[in-house]
Write an enzyme that holds these catalytic residues in place. Sequence first.
Site, PDB file in Angstrom:
ATOM      1  N   SER A 136       0.797  -1.225   0.000  1.00  0.00           N
ATOM      2  CA  SER A 136       0.000   0.000   0.000  1.00  0.00           C
ATOM      3  C   SER A 136       0.829   1.273   0.000  1.00  0.00           C
ATOM      4  O   SER A 136       0.353   2.309  -0.443  1.00  0.00           O
ATOM      5  CB  SER A 136      -0.939   0.003   1.203  1.00  0.00           C
ATOM      6  OG  SER A 136      -0.215  -0.087   2.407  1.00  0.00           O
ATOM      7  N   HIS A 153      -5.180  -3.196  -2.839  1.00  0.00           N
ATOM      8  CA  HIS A 153      -4.747  -2.298  -3.921  1.00  0.00           C
ATOM      9  C   HIS A 153      -4.563  -3.034  -5.248  1.00  0.00           C
ATOM     10  O   HIS A 153      -4.063  -2.463  -6.210  1.00  0.00           O
ATOM     11  CB  HIS A 153      -3.451  -1.576  -3.527  1.00  0.00           C
ATOM     12  CG  HIS A 153      -3.627  -0.766  -2.276  1.00  0.00           C
ATOM     13  ND1 HIS A 153      -4.122   0.514  -2.281  1.00  0.00           N
ATOM     14  CD2 HIS A 153      -3.412  -1.088  -0.983  1.00  0.00           C
ATOM     15  CE1 HIS A 153      -4.191   0.961  -1.030  1.00  0.00           C
ATOM     16  NE2 HIS A 153      -3.770   0.010  -0.234  1.00  0.00           N
ATOM     17  N   LYS A 188     -11.738   1.245  -1.973  1.00  0.00           N
ATOM     18  CA  LYS A 188     -10.680   1.869  -2.767  1.00  0.00           C
ATOM     19  C   LYS A 188     -11.099   1.885  -4.233  1.00  0.00           C
ATOM     20  O   LYS A 188     -11.957   2.676  -4.601  1.00  0.00           O
ATOM     21  CB  LYS A 188      -9.356   1.196  -2.460  1.00  0.00           C
ATOM     22  CG  LYS A 188      -8.940   1.595  -1.017  1.00  0.00           C
ATOM     23  CD  LYS A 188      -7.773   0.880  -0.425  1.00  0.00           C
ATOM     24  CE  LYS A 188      -7.544   1.422   0.993  1.00  0.00           C
ATOM     25  NZ  LYS A 188      -6.737   0.535   1.828  1.00  0.00           N
TER      26      LYS A 188
END
Length: 381
Positions: free
Chosen positions: A184, A212, A243
């Site tokens: 990250s 991610h 995200k």
Amino acid sequence: MSDLDQWLAEQLAAIDAANLRRRLRRLDSPQAVESLVDGRPLVNFASNDYLGLANDPRLRAAAIAAVERFGAGAGASRLICGTLAPHAELEAALARFKGTEAALTFSTGHAAALGTIPALVGEHDVVILDKLSHACLVDAARLSGATLRVFPHNHLEKLERLLAWARDNYAKARVLVVTESVFSMDGDLAPLREIVELKDRFGAALLLDEAHGVGVLGPHGRGLAAELGLADRVEIQMGTLGKALGASGGAICGSARLIDFLVNRARSFIFSTAPIPAAAATARAAVDLLDSGAAEPLRARLWENLRALDPAATSAIVPRIIGDEAAAVAASESLRENVGLFVSAVRYPTVARGQARLRISVSAAHSPEHIARLKAALAEA
Ligand SMILES: *Cc1c(COP(=O)(O)O)cnc(C)c1O
């Protein structure tokens, strides 16, 4: 001043002295590439909204429709009477997308980690983590009471030695390897093929956090495990809905047995009110966009932007390591004040001391002009 106030004042002064003070910044706009941050219009290179979905009209419409149909709140934990149709539909969509038998969602990715790891391992077991694993994975491993071992970032020989050590010293233990697919704060990738080979060879299980990776890597954004054809060898696939998916929540994808077990044992799932139905419906709309291929133009634009900024980029996160905490903060302030770019300075404890950096995150919603402006400003700095 009370004793507590006195102590708080001293602690804050120490944080200030180390250049580690953090402050909240207020957005008076949607989460978008052009955001109003503390009253100033800035181009946002700090968000994890990699596909620009957080303010996408299709997600907004899904949220509004869910409020109209299912109301505002969920009213209870999922097991009591809080499983509304949008939660069930989201989990079916996630399992379809990830190609697993089942999925379970949590209120956040953080809660997914805290619920899952302590459900799977306990004091007689062993957890082996990559050194750069996210704080929630570390906290969850600690909470489990298992014996913890950490291997230097992406260090396969050390991982192998720890697996051998666990086999020799903890014969009856469950051994859980924990890592991220995309790290990250560094944006680099785990050597996943080798890790999967190792954990299989030693009979360990793998929890892979694709926070991610999902939306960015792999076919239709299914993540790194899917890109490498390894998804069916990763027992516990973790992700966030907050995200690239532009919504909110966390997810575990895996076998039906794993999910049934977590429903019975994951405390952050059992003892917590269900997310509002609009959160589930919003995330489901995002998963459907990815799964159907409708988000492919966004992923293509994200990768064009990334290649324009840094041809060596391996993910949507591009770090510029500075080292000194004060210098990193100054660089971030200079980008904000002088060129109107919002780039976060990441410091201890998010990264190691002396490893402070600018953490640039790129989105499909950035224009070529935004990228060119950032590139020029970084070259000058
Ligand atoms: C953000 C993040 C999480 C937590 O997910 P949330 O949904 O934000 O709670 C977990 N793991 C990694 C690697 C993350 O970056």
